[in-house]
Structure formats: C-alpha cells, structure tokens
Design a protein around this motif. Sequence first.
Motif: not given
Ligand SMILES: NC(=O)c1ccc[n+]([C@@H]2O[C@H](COP(=O)([O-])OP(=O)(O)OC[C@H]3O[C@@H](n4cnc5c(N)ncnc54)[C@H](O)[C@@H]3O)[C@@H](O)[C@H]2O)c1
Length: 263
Positions: A115, A119, A144, A152-153, A156, A192, A194-195, A204, A247-248
């Motif tokens: 992530n 960012r 997505e 990723t919150k 992206d 993604d 990212l790995w 995934q 949450h997103k």
């Molecule tokens: N477009 C794509 O293909 C793409 C791009 C980026 C990431 N990804 C994937 O997306 C995933 C991102 O991981 P993620 O979702 O764990 O990370 P994230 O950082 O997007 O979200 C997790 C974060 O959200 C917050 N959070 C968690 N629960 C919460 C709640 N209940 N209330 C408020 N905030 C909360 C916390 O800060 C936590 O660290 C990964 O699997 C990554 O590979 C895909």
Amino acid sequence: MQSQKVIDHIVNWLKDYAEKANVKGYVIGVSGGVDSGVVSTLCAMTGLKVLVVEMPIRQKSDQANRALEHIDFLKNKFPNVEGMSVDLNEPFEALYKTFDVKDEEFPAEKLAFANTRARLRMLTLYYYGQINGLLVCGTGNKVEDFGIGFYTKYGDGGVDVSPIADLYKTEVFDLARNLDLPESIKNAIPTDGLWDVDRTDEQQIGATYPELEKIQKEFGTKTEADYSGRDLEVYKIFSRMNKAAQHKIQPIPVCDIPEEWRN
Ligand SMILES: NC(=O)c1ccc[n+]([C@@H]2O[C@H](COP(=O)([O-])OP(=O)(O)OC[C@H]3O[C@@H](n4cnc5c(N)ncnc54)[C@H](O)[C@@H]3O)[C@@H](O)[C@H]2O)c1
Ligand SMILES: Nc1ncnc2c1ncn2[C@@H]1O[C@H](COP(=O)(O)O)[C@@H](O)[C@H]1O
Ligand SMILES: O=P(O)(O)OP(=O)(O)O
C-alpha cells in the motif's frame, strides 16, 4: 453498452469539471494496465492539458514497457499530452530503511509496503498536479471501488475525480477496444503490481472480474440461498470483501458532538 455515447459523456464530464474547477486539466498515473490506459485516453480527448506519469517501484519490466508504450501512443496522437517518468525506487527503498521493519515476511508488513507504493504514487501525482494546475484523475472502476474495495485507501483511491467508477471492468475493456488503444493495453491482464511476487488480480481475489460483476449486479436483491456451485463461491468472496471494504465505500466516520454541549 453504447460505448461511443459513454466515451463522449465521460470526455464532456471531464471537460466541464475542469472548466468549473478553473484548472488546466488532469494528471494521471499510467501503469500499463487497462484502467489507466482508458482514463488517460479519455482525459487526452478533452483537449485540455494532460500529464501522464509512469512511476516505477520495483517494477516488472513488461509493465513498465507497456506504460511507456502507452505514453508514446498518447503523445503521438494528442498534442495536449505530456508524459514523464518519475522513478520512485529510491524514495521507496529509503522508506523501507527508515521504517523499523521487524520481519519482512510478516503478512501485515508486506501489505503495508504494498500500500505504501500506491501512496507514494498518490503524493507524486498531487505534487505534479499542484505545480501544473492539474487535478488528479482516478482510475478505479465500479468493482474495485464499490464492490470489493480493491484499492489502497489514500493511495490510488486518493484522487480528485473518478471518471470510470460507474463502469464495470468488462465495460472498461469495451471502451479500450472502442478507443483503439495499443494491443498490449487492450489485452493487459489486470494486476495491482504492488507485490514483489507477480500475482494477477484474479489470483489475488480468487475470482475473475466477470464472475464478480455478475454477483455485484445482483447484490442486495439475491442472498446466499439463491446461489450454488461456482456462483456461491464467488458470492462468498464478494460478500466478504464488500463487508470488509465498507470503511472505504462509506464516508469517513465523524464523531458527532451533542448540540447541548455547545453552550
Ligand atoms: N487497483 C488495484 O488493483 C489495486 C490497487 C491498490 C491496492 N490493491 C489491493 O487492495 C488491497 C488493499 O489492502 P487493504 O484494503 O488492506 O489496505 P488499505 O490501506 O486500503 O485499507 C486498510 C486500512 O484502512 C483502515 N481501516 C481498516 N478498517 C477500518 C474501519 N473499520 N474503519 C476505518 N478505517 C479502517 C486502516 O487504516 C487500515 O490500515 C490489497 O489487497 C492490494 O493488493 C489493488
Ligand atoms: N507503475 C505505475 N506508474 C504510474 N502509475 C501507476 C503505476 N502503478 C499503478 N499506477 C496507478 O495506480 C492505479 C492503480 O494501479 P493498479 O495497477 O491497478 O494497482 C493505476 O491505474 C495507475 O493510475
Ligand atoms: O489500474 P490499471 O491501469 O493498472 O489497470 P489494472 O488494474 O487492470 O491492472
């Protein structure tokens, strides 16, 4: 889908938004994938200033080559497009050293660094956007962003406008065909990137985008009891990821202060 109508609609929407926001145009990260391929082309079609940025971080060479090929394609076709590469390997490795990594094999550590890549790209786009009077244009699609929260919150997901967030992934591929993008982009397998290990989105997530879309379209009207076989498996995946992503999807929780305490 009536692709040409959708294309014209998004291009006009982007143009109107930029004019009302009083900005010169858009900046977009280009990865060599279909989403950013389509979004950057739609932005280019507005005739406004468009900056497309490739930002390698421990990048696989095929992805980087596709991104560069797409940037060349846009620059040749649209005089309003400028392209640049910003190598984020050094800042990423610096963060890796700076953060106190206890165990790099720990899954949460790996996820946090995956992530962090997204960012770092977000902050780069905001830097170049601000100095050039451009808005950051998002590339998330409906699956997505509103289905499984696969982004990723504040990575992206941290953008100013989101032109394809109401389009399913298969509809994005439709647009890519209609926009006549380079073959490599039209056929890019969603990932993604990212790995350190190469994994497609499908590997995934455990389901394909067409499988997820079918469930997303019925979500809320059908329940688990309506499904069997592969559909049931995908329903369970979708439903678990949708729940975890609330949450997103919902606005950030704000702690309300009781009115009577304001005097
Ligand atoms: N477009 C794509 O293909 C793409 C791009 C980026 C990431 N990804 C994937 O997306 C995933 C991102 O991981 P993620 O979702 O764990 O990370 P994230 O950082 O997007 O979200 C997790 C974060 O959200 C917050 N959070 C968690 N629960 C919460 C709640 N209940 N209330 C408020 N905030 C909360 C916390 O800060 C936590 O660290 C990964 O699997 C990554 O590979 C895909
Ligand atoms: N290498 C990259 N260069 C520029 N922009 C990138 C790069 N990788 C990802 N991006 C941007 O982030 C979104 C989401 O990426 P996924 O590959 O789907 O995780 C992508 O559309 C680009 O805008
Ligand atoms: O967001 P992109 O452009 O990287 O597309 P994909 O997610 O299909 O790899």
